[in-house]
Write a protein that holds these residues in place. Structure first.
Motif, PDB file in Angstrom:
ATOM      1  N   ARG A  74      -3.547   7.378 -21.718  1.00  0.00           N
ATOM      2  CA  ARG A  74      -3.259   8.582 -22.507  1.00  0.00           C
ATOM      3  C   ARG A  74      -4.056   8.456 -23.798  1.00  0.00           C
ATOM      4  N   ILE A  75      -4.734   9.546 -24.178  1.00  0.00           N
ATOM      5  CA  ILE A  75      -5.610   9.462 -25.352  1.00  0.00           C
ATOM      6  C   ILE A  75      -5.429  10.649 -26.300  1.00  0.00           C
ATOM      7  N   ASN A  76      -5.794  10.421 -27.545  1.00  0.00           N
ATOM      8  CA  ASN A  76      -5.973  11.485 -28.518  1.00  0.00           C
ATOM      9  C   ASN A  76      -7.021  10.979 -29.511  1.00  0.00           C
ATOM     10  N   GLU A 124     -10.617   7.136 -31.538  1.00  0.00           N
ATOM     11  CA  GLU A 124      -9.803   7.439 -30.363  1.00  0.00           C
ATOM     12  C   GLU A 124      -8.582   6.539 -30.391  1.00  0.00           C
ATOM     13  N   GLU A 157      -3.576   4.712 -25.195  1.00  0.00           N
ATOM     14  CA  GLU A 157      -2.402   4.007 -24.645  1.00  0.00           C
ATOM     15  C   GLU A 157      -2.718   3.728 -23.182  1.00  0.00           C
ATOM     16  N   GLU A 168      -1.164  17.539 -27.790  1.00  0.00           N
ATOM     17  CA  GLU A 168      -0.534  16.584 -26.865  1.00  0.00           C
ATOM     18  C   GLU A 168      -1.604  15.634 -26.333  1.00  0.00           C
ATOM     19  N   ALA A 169      -1.155  14.457 -25.878  1.00  0.00           N
ATOM     20  CA  ALA A 169      -2.091  13.481 -25.308  1.00  0.00           C
ATOM     21  C   ALA A 169      -2.821  14.069 -24.106  1.00  0.00           C
ATOM     22  N   LYS A 170      -4.077  13.626 -23.934  1.00  0.00           N
ATOM     23  CA  LYS A 170      -4.841  13.994 -22.738  1.00  0.00           C
ATOM     24  C   LYS A 170      -5.092  12.744 -21.906  1.00  0.00           C
ATOM     25  N   LEU A 216       1.566   6.147 -27.880  1.00  0.00           N
ATOM     26  CA  LEU A 216       0.651   7.125 -28.494  1.00  0.00           C
ATOM     27  C   LEU A 216       1.403   8.226 -29.233  1.00  0.00           C
ATOM     28  N   ASP A 217       2.510   8.688 -28.674  1.00  0.00           N
ATOM     29  CA  ASP A 217       3.235   9.799 -29.317  1.00  0.00           C
ATOM     30  C   ASP A 217       3.771   9.367 -30.678  1.00  0.00           C
ATOM     31  N   SER A 261       0.820   8.929 -33.121  1.00  0.00           N
ATOM     32  CA  SER A 261       0.291  10.245 -33.495  1.00  0.00           C
ATOM     33  C   SER A 261       1.174  10.876 -34.563  1.00  0.00           C
TER      34      SER A 261
END
Ligand code: MC0
Length: 148
Positions: free
Chosen positions: A123-125, A138, A141, A114-116, A96-97, A100
């Motif tokens: 892990r989401i964003n 959305e 990960e 940052e991911a939540k 995810l990082d 992003s």
């Protein structure tokens, strides 16, 4: 999957619903989806259920039912404005990082710095719906082991 692909596949499609139990029953009895997972995510202000035909953690795309815990939550506001229906499309990613960072460099606004925490320890964003041309995207990960 190629090494330079950003997304693995569609992870789930999220539907905003006013009443989780009633919606799970409807989707099970009418469409035959099984409930695979259920949890409350206080931070996101939702009670959610994942529906599918496999097992939670399997590769198949799922349907996520999202009911608001509070009227001023994202789902509460969505229901107020649109009524029930598709609220989000979720793409599965490996890192995810990294994804992003690539999307930010391409001019997309991500909603969180940052991911939540998302469903089942994922892990989401999110990509802002205005940047993704009318769709709340959305990025998810999945947890390495969703049960832990
Ligand atoms: C708002 N807009 C949307 C939209 N929500 N467009 C498409 N799909 C949606 N779901 C549009 C509005 O109509 C408006 O357009 C513009 O975006 C900005 O709206 P706003 O009034 O400024 O903002 P809000 O207050 O409606 O918030 C929208 C926003 C919010 C996306 C920022 O919903 C949010 O933070 N969402 C991310 C978190 C979330 O959705 N959580 C619940 C699922 P106009 O043209 O009028 O300007 S939690 C989850 O999914 C977890 C558990 C998981 O899967 O693991």
């Amino acid at each position: 999957m190629n090494n330079d692909d950003l997304f693995i596949c569609i992870d789930h499609v999220g539907l905003a619903v006013p009443d989780l139990d009633e919606a799970v029953k409807f989707h099970a009895e009418t469409f035959g989806w099984r409930e695979l997972h259920r949890e409350v995510n206080e931070e996101q202000g939702v009670a959610e259920a994942m529906l599918g035909t496999g097992e939670q953690g399997e590769e198949n795309a799922k349907i996520q039912l999202l009911a608001p815990l509070r009227p001023d939550s994202a789902i509460g506001k969505f229901l107020d404005r649109n009524g029930q229906g598709i609220q989000q499309l979720a793409y599965r990613v490996k890192d995810l990082d990294k994804v992003s960072e690539v999307l930010r460099a391409r001019g997309m606004r991500l909603l969180y710095p940052e991911a939540k925490r998302g469903t089942a320890g994922s892990r989401i964003n999110f990509v802002h719906p205005k940047d993704a041309r009318g769709v709340l995207l959305e990025l998810v990960e999945p947890a390495v082991d969703p049960d832990h």
